[in-house]
Enzyme design. Structure first.
Site, mmCIF file in Angstrom:
data_model
loop_
_atom_site.group_PDB
_atom_site.id
_atom_site.type_symbol
_atom_site.label_atom_id
_atom_site.label_comp_id
_atom_site.label_asym_id
_atom_site.label_seq_id
_atom_site.Cartn_x
_atom_site.Cartn_y
_atom_site.Cartn_z
ATOM 1 N N HIS A 65 23.015 38.272 10.464
ATOM 2 C CA HIS A 65 22.086 38.835 9.474
ATOM 3 C C HIS A 65 20.633 38.451 9.760
ATOM 4 O O HIS A 65 19.724 39.000 9.133
ATOM 5 C CB HIS A 65 22.552 38.496 8.058
ATOM 6 C CG HIS A 65 23.888 39.109 7.806
ATOM 7 N ND1 HIS A 65 24.065 40.469 7.683
ATOM 8 C CD2 HIS A 65 25.128 38.558 7.769
ATOM 9 C CE1 HIS A 65 25.352 40.737 7.549
ATOM 10 N NE2 HIS A 65 26.025 39.595 7.595
ATOM 11 N N SER B 139 23.201 33.504 11.959
ATOM 12 C CA SER B 139 24.055 34.627 11.541
ATOM 13 C C SER B 139 23.544 35.930 12.134
ATOM 14 O O SER B 139 22.340 36.075 12.410
ATOM 15 C CB SER B 139 24.051 34.717 10.017
ATOM 16 O OG SER B 139 24.639 35.931 9.587
ATOM 17 N N LEU C 80 34.558 27.537 8.123
ATOM 18 C CA LEU C 80 34.341 27.299 9.554
ATOM 19 C C LEU C 80 34.304 25.808 9.870
ATOM 20 O O LEU C 80 34.812 25.375 10.901
ATOM 21 C CB LEU C 80 33.039 27.971 10.024
ATOM 22 C CG LEU C 80 32.927 29.470 9.763
ATOM 23 C CD1 LEU C 80 31.798 30.077 10.582
ATOM 24 C CD2 LEU C 80 34.231 30.195 10.053
ATOM 25 N N TYR D 9 19.028 35.829 2.858
ATOM 26 C CA TYR D 9 19.967 34.996 3.624
ATOM 27 C C TYR D 9 19.660 35.087 5.126
ATOM 28 O O TYR D 9 19.535 34.076 5.817
ATOM 29 C CB TYR D 9 21.394 35.455 3.310
ATOM 30 C CG TYR D 9 22.450 34.929 4.251
ATOM 31 C CD1 TYR D 9 22.807 33.586 4.258
ATOM 32 C CD2 TYR D 9 23.109 35.783 5.149
ATOM 33 C CE1 TYR D 9 23.786 33.107 5.122
ATOM 34 C CE2 TYR D 9 24.087 35.322 5.997
ATOM 35 C CZ TYR D 9 24.424 33.983 5.992
ATOM 36 O OH TYR D 9 25.382 33.514 6.850
#
Ligand code: NAI
Ligand code: 15L
Length: 269
Positions: free
Chosen positions: A115, A113, A17, A138
């Protein structure tokens, strides 16, 4: 409205990215300072390339000197043991925001994220006010980064723009990405929004214009984000590529949620 954003640091600039942003944002600012622990292509016009370990506090403070804004992409991008997550994502984030504070940086755009919210159910529609519910170590490090950004925004005057990025790849590759996909050009559009809008602290979703999305991204749109791509264009290609187990299929985080999952799914609200 605020300070002119002219000098921009991108961390994680050697990554997928970071290097996409390097190309998309080329020539748009007086200076792009590109940093990573890994090797990067040499500096072009209007660029500086600086090798730096985010876990090195003094080096990160020096890295932030003279910057108006930071696009913080650096870190470990998937599930790992605590030591790896702690060093790259937690210590790295602390050093980054401390560097921003010490050097008077105006704003940090943070690659959070999906997540961080991966244990919400696929049946739930959530928005920018939805609290974190990480699906692993994470995801927790990203939730920590969002809270760190809030502390520094409200207490230390460093604006924070947290992107709960879905799945930022060239193309969607499974059914889940009909909900989560973010094209690279739309990532650049969202980062430009973070670099130009007037705000103190925001959480937005890193998603393209996906009609099947689980996330109400109206806050990003109100701040000026206008995505141009849609995962629907790949529907025929990805249909049938579904979850690999019931936990994956139940939660937004997919296989990040199901990996290591030994709980009782009904206990998750
Ligand atoms: P990537 O792994 O390609 O890039 C991350 C970069 O961070 C790498 O170049 C790596 O060398 C650098 N890095 C890692 N530890 C470092 C350290 N201690 N010091 C300095 N640099 C370090 O990952 P990608 O896909 O480009 O992701 C960029 C960011 O966006 C990550 O923070 C990731 O968690 C986040 N993200 C990415 C998503 C995606 O779909 N690609 C989805 C959600 C979040
Ligand atoms: C992420 O946070 C990862 O960095 C990326 O590699 C993908 O796995 C993405 O989430 C996703 O959920 O698709």
């Amino acid at each position: 409205m605020g300070r002119k954003i002219d000098k921009v640091l991108i961390t994680g600039a050697a990554g997928a990215l970071g290097s996409a942003l390097r190309s998309h944002l080329a020539g748009e600012f007086g200076l792009l300072r590109l940093s990573d622990i890994a090797e990067m292509p040499p500096a072009g016009g209007g660029e500086e390339v600086v090798t730096c370990d985010l876990a090195d506090r003094d080096a990160v403070a020096a890295l932030c000197e003279g910057m108006d804004a930071i696009v913080h992409m650096g870190g470990f991008p998937r599930e790992a043991d605590w030591d790896t997550i702690h060093r790259a994502n937690i210590l790295g984030a602390i050093n980054l925001w401390e560097g921003a504070r010490i050097q008077g940086v105006d704003r940090v755009i943070f690659a959070s994220s999906n997540h961080a919210i991966g244990l919400y159910r696929r049946s739930q529609r959530i928005d920018h006010t939805t609290p974190a519910r990480p699906d692993g170590r994470y995801g927790l490090s990203k939730a920590f980064g969002e809270d760190l950004a809030a502390l520094y925004a409200y207490k230390f005057n460093v604006r924070g723009f947290c992107l709960r990025i879905g799945s930022c790849f060239e193309e969607p590759s499974n059914e889940r990405m009909l909900h989560t996909w973010l094209s690279r050009p739309d990532l650049a559009r969202l980062v430009r929004t973070g670099l130009s809008a007037d705000y103190v602290y925001e959480v937005v979703y890193g998603m393209s214009d996906n009609p099947a999305g689980w996330w109400d991204n109206s806050r990003a749109r109100a701040l000026g984000y206008a995505p141009q791509d849609s995962a629907e264009d790949w529907r025929d290609k990805v249909e049938g590529i579904g979850p690999t187990n019931p936990i994956d299929g139940a939660f937004q985080g997919g296989n990040f949620a199901s990996d290591e999952f030994v709980g009782e799914p009904d206990r998750v609200p």
